[in-house]
Design a protein around this motif. Structure first.
Motif, PDB file in Angstrom:
ATOM      1  N   LYS A  28       0.802  -1.218   0.000  1.00 54.12           N
ATOM      2  CA  LYS A  28       0.000   0.000   0.000  1.00 54.12           C
ATOM      3  C   LYS A  28       0.840   1.275   0.000  1.00 54.12           C
ATOM      4  O   LYS A  28       0.296   2.371  -0.114  1.00 54.12           O
ATOM      5  N   CYS A  29       2.154   1.142   0.143  1.00 54.91           N
ATOM      6  CA  CYS A  29       3.033   2.306   0.059  1.00 54.91           C
ATOM      7  C   CYS A  29       3.244   2.665  -1.415  1.00 54.91           C
ATOM      8  O   CYS A  29       3.313   1.778  -2.273  1.00 54.91           O
ATOM      9  N   LYS A  30       3.334   3.958  -1.700  1.00 57.24           N
ATOM     10  CA  LYS A  30       3.446   4.373  -3.100  1.00 57.24           C
ATOM     11  C   LYS A  30       4.023   5.779  -3.180  1.00 57.24           C
ATOM     12  O   LYS A  30       4.024   6.527  -2.199  1.00 57.24           O
ATOM     13  N   ASN A  31       4.501   6.127  -4.361  1.00 59.83           N
ATOM     14  CA  ASN A  31       4.917   7.499  -4.628  1.00 59.83           C
ATOM     15  C   ASN A  31       3.724   8.306  -5.113  1.00 59.83           C
ATOM     16  O   ASN A  31       2.954   7.831  -5.956  1.00 59.83           O
ATOM     17  N   LEU A  32       3.566   9.498  -4.579  1.00 58.49           N
ATOM     18  CA  LEU A  32       2.510  10.395  -5.019  1.00 58.49           C
ATOM     19  C   LEU A  32       3.000  11.224  -6.198  1.00 58.49           C
ATOM     20  O   LEU A  32       4.192  11.526  -6.306  1.00 58.49           O
ATOM     21  N   TRP A  40       4.015   7.874   0.092  1.00 59.21           N
ATOM     22  CA  TRP A  40       2.854   7.580   0.930  1.00 59.21           C
ATOM     23  C   TRP A  40       3.156   6.310   1.714  1.00 59.21           C
ATOM     24  O   TRP A  40       3.400   5.256   1.133  1.00 59.21           O
ATOM     25  N   VAL A  42       2.197   3.456   4.687  1.00 64.54           N
ATOM     26  CA  VAL A  42       1.132   2.808   5.448  1.00 64.54           C
ATOM     27  C   VAL A  42       1.775   1.733   6.312  1.00 64.54           C
ATOM     28  O   VAL A  42       2.463   0.841   5.800  1.00 64.54           O
ATOM     29  N   TYR A  54      -0.744   6.150   8.991  1.00 67.68           N
ATOM     30  CA  TYR A  54      -0.416   6.769   7.708  1.00 67.68           C
ATOM     31  C   TYR A  54       0.532   7.952   7.906  1.00 67.68           C
ATOM     32  O   TYR A  54       0.480   8.652   8.910  1.00 67.68           O
ATOM     33  N   ILE A  56       3.227  10.769   5.211  1.00 63.81           N
ATOM     34  CA  ILE A  56       3.815  11.095   3.908  1.00 63.81           C
ATOM     35  C   ILE A  56       5.236  11.576   4.144  1.00 63.81           C
ATOM     36  O   ILE A  56       5.466  12.532   4.879  1.00 63.81           O
ATOM     37  N   LYS A  58       8.527  13.249   2.615  1.00 56.42           N
ATOM     38  CA  LYS A  58       8.830  14.146   1.507  1.00 56.42           C
ATOM     39  C   LYS A  58      10.303  14.513   1.536  1.00 56.42           C
ATOM     40  O   LYS A  58      10.837  14.877   2.584  1.00 56.42           O
ATOM     41  N   VAL A 106      -1.234  12.574   7.713  1.00 53.59           N
ATOM     42  CA  VAL A 106      -2.352  12.327   6.805  1.00 53.59           C
ATOM     43  C   VAL A 106      -3.657  12.522   7.569  1.00 53.59           C
ATOM     44  O   VAL A 106      -3.860  11.936   8.634  1.00 53.59           O
ATOM     45  N   LYS A 317      -3.870  10.730 -10.950  1.00 57.47           N
ATOM     46  CA  LYS A 317      -3.574  11.034  -9.532  1.00 57.47           C
ATOM     47  C   LYS A 317      -4.775  10.762  -8.665  1.00 57.47           C
ATOM     48  O   LYS A 317      -5.878  11.115  -9.012  1.00 57.47           O
TER      49      LYS A 317
END
Length: 317
Positions: A28-32, A40, A42, A54, A56, A58, A106, A317
């Motif tokens: 469930k982790c991902k790049n935004l 992102w 989790v 959760y 983020i 950066k 989040v 997105k």
């Protein structure tokens, strides 16, 4: 720590001592989709019965400017509450953990304005009045809950209109404005402030004094409705409360001039703030001024065009 060092059995996310995880849910982790590709995260809660954790992460942005902006918002909210004005400001936390890196909290049960518009037609929905209203109705099918959501939306919208105007928050598009299912509107991502804005071919993309679109007005019933009139009154009152404490904000920002924050380096950067307060006006004149700024923002169709372009440029997105 190196690649062979195992993760601890539990760990704490830096944004809050209350956020304890035990392992990341890698699936469930991902790049935004953003210029700096935030991550992102989790994690499973350290509490077996707890909700997922959760955050983020950066890298590549100076998050001190975000921290400072949110701190200014927090001071405004305290001043409003002390005057009996609850504008339902949704606070979230940002902490810089190193040079140009940090973590962002989040807010649960919230979507960006762009995500909502994509559910109701995408690019064309950016020019429609109804997507946000329909989304709130969908998430608040009970008449009492919907009325509360509309009331909280109007209150929070008034607060953020004033706060983003006074601090000159720029680069406003529909992916950095969020709304919770309970109706609370809030802004995120403060890489531009004190009147500095994104420009395209030398023209500022932020053409309105602040973001207030026909879609927002429609949620309140449109201009002339009781909810809309309440919104205008709240915003004008909130503006005057902040004006009474103009010296506090200018002094706090002046203290930060030597920190190297990208858009706060000289007294010229603070001049936007002093101009925004319009201290030469009486409170009655200032209220009329802010009411005219609301009308100007509502009539600035360039905001909706920016929203449509942003959806077109970020379809997934």
């Amino acid at each position: 720590s190196g690649p062979n060092v195992p993760m601890p059995s539990t760990f704490q996310l830096p944004i809050s001592c209350n956020l304890m995880g035990r392992q990341f849910n890698v699936a469930k982790c991902k790049n935004l989709e953003s210029k700096t590709l935030p991550l992102w995260l989790v994690a499973e809660s350290a509490d077996p019965l707890g909700e997922p954790v959760y955050g983020i992460m950066k890298v590549g942005d100076d998050l001190r400017q975000d921290q400072l902006t949110l701190q200014m918002f927090g001071i405004m909210d305290k001043l409003w509450l002390a005057s009996g004005l609850d504008l339902k400001m949704s606070a979230y936390r940002v902490i810089e953990t190193g040079m140009e890196c940090g973590m962002i909290e989040v807010v649960p049960n919230a979507q960006t304005n762009a995500q909502i518009q994509k559910q109701y037609g995408g690019v064309t929905a950016a020019f429609s009045d109804k997507p946000l209203s329909d989304w709130l109705q969908k998430n608040n099918p009970n008449e009492h809950d919907l009325a509360a959501a509309v009331r909280d939306f109007a209150s929070s919208c008034a607060g953020y209109c004033v706060a983003t105007y006074v601090l000159g928050i720029g680069d406003r598009h529909n992916d950095n404005i969020m709304i919770t299912k309970s109706g609370h509107l809030f802004h995120i991502d403060f890489g531009r402030f004190l009147g500095n804005s994104e420009k395209f071919a030398g023209v500022s993309r932020d053409r309105a004094p602040f973001v207030f679109t026909p879609e927002f007005a429609y949620v309140m019933g449109g201009p002339g409705s009781p909810a809309y009139q309440r919104f205008v009154q709240l915003a004008c009152t909130a503006y005057n409360i902040i004006r009474r404490h103009a010296a506090l904000f200018t002094s706090l920002l002046a203290m930060m001039l030597q920190t190297g924050i990208p858009e706060l380096r000289s007294e010229d950067d603070i001049r936007y703030l002093t101009d925004a307060f319009s201290l030469e006006l009486t409170e009655e004149e200032a209220a009329k001024k802010f009411e005219s700024l609301i009308s100007k923002s509502l009539e600035t169709t360039a905001t909706q065009l920016n929203f449509a372009i942003h959806i077109w440029a970020n379809p997934e997105k």
